[in-house]
Design an enzyme around this catalytic site. Structure first.
Site, short mmCIF file in Angstrom:
data_model
loop_
_atom_site.label_atom_id
_atom_site.label_comp_id
_atom_site.label_asym_id
_atom_site.label_seq_id
_atom_site.Cartn_x
_atom_site.Cartn_y
_atom_site.Cartn_z
CB CYS A 1 50.46 38.63 36.81
SG CYS A 1 51.49 37.20 36.41
N GLY B 1 44.43 31.68 38.10
CA GLY B 1 45.13 30.93 37.06
C GLY B 1 46.61 30.91 37.38
CD GLN C 1 52.21 32.70 36.70
OE1 GLN C 1 51.24 32.07 36.30
NE2 GLN C 1 52.10 33.82 37.39
CO CO Z 1 50.20 35.77 35.26
#
Ligand code: CO
Length: 164
Positions: A89, A46, A51
């Site tokens: 992440c 994801g 980001q």
């Molecule tokens: Co993340």
């Protein structure tokens, strides 16, 4: 399509709330295509627009290869149950942490042409979707997690942690 640079923890863009998408144009489609390419290149499941440095409410998940869901202006309208597990992440490379998430969520979101859709995510899909939706609110998983640490190198038969 093009790869975009992934912003890492410490950059304040990751702590800001994203603005709503109001224009469903070619630029949005290009952003989404680039995000998918960038996520796959980084072996993530994801990615959210902040980001890649864009403060708009756009995220994508691909919990299983080939099953991409694009979420524009997503809102959780129902949630149920609880689960706890380790996640990573792409903006916090090399670390994992344990986070409590809903077991099931119902999400209303727009697609890349502006159409309204409703999705139900359960289990790992719900983890991925709620992790990405947190990014749109400026929330990193590390602010909710316990036991954030660098995992030991993968075993040879290697269960890998998911990167979001
Ligand atoms: Co993340």
């Amino acid at each position: 399509m093009a790869l975009r640079n992934i912003v890492v923890e410490g950059d304040e863009i990751l702590t800001k709330k994203c603005r709503e998408v109001v224009k469903f144009d070619d630029r949005l489609a290009e952003l989404i295509d680039d995000m998918i390419e960038t996520m796959r290149d980084a072996e993530g499941v994801g990615i959210a627009a902040p980001q890649v440095g864009i403060l708009r409410q756009v995220c994508v998940i691909e919990p299983e290869p080939g099953y991409v869901t694009e979420l524009i202006n997503p809102v959780i309208i129902e949630q149920e149950g609880e689960q706890e597990g380790y996640e990573g992440c792409l903006s916090v490379p090399g670390y994992i942490g344990c986070v409590k998430r809903p077991m099931k969520i119902k999400v209303r979101a727009q697609n890349r042409t502006g159409g309204l859709e409703t999705f139900e995510f359960e289990g790992f899909d719900a983890v991925a979707a709620s992790h990405e939706m947190d990014h749109l609110q400026g929330i990193l998983y590390t602010s909710k997690a316990t036991d954030v640490h660098k995992p030991a190198p993968p075993e040879e038969d290697g269960a890998e942690e998911a990167n979001e």
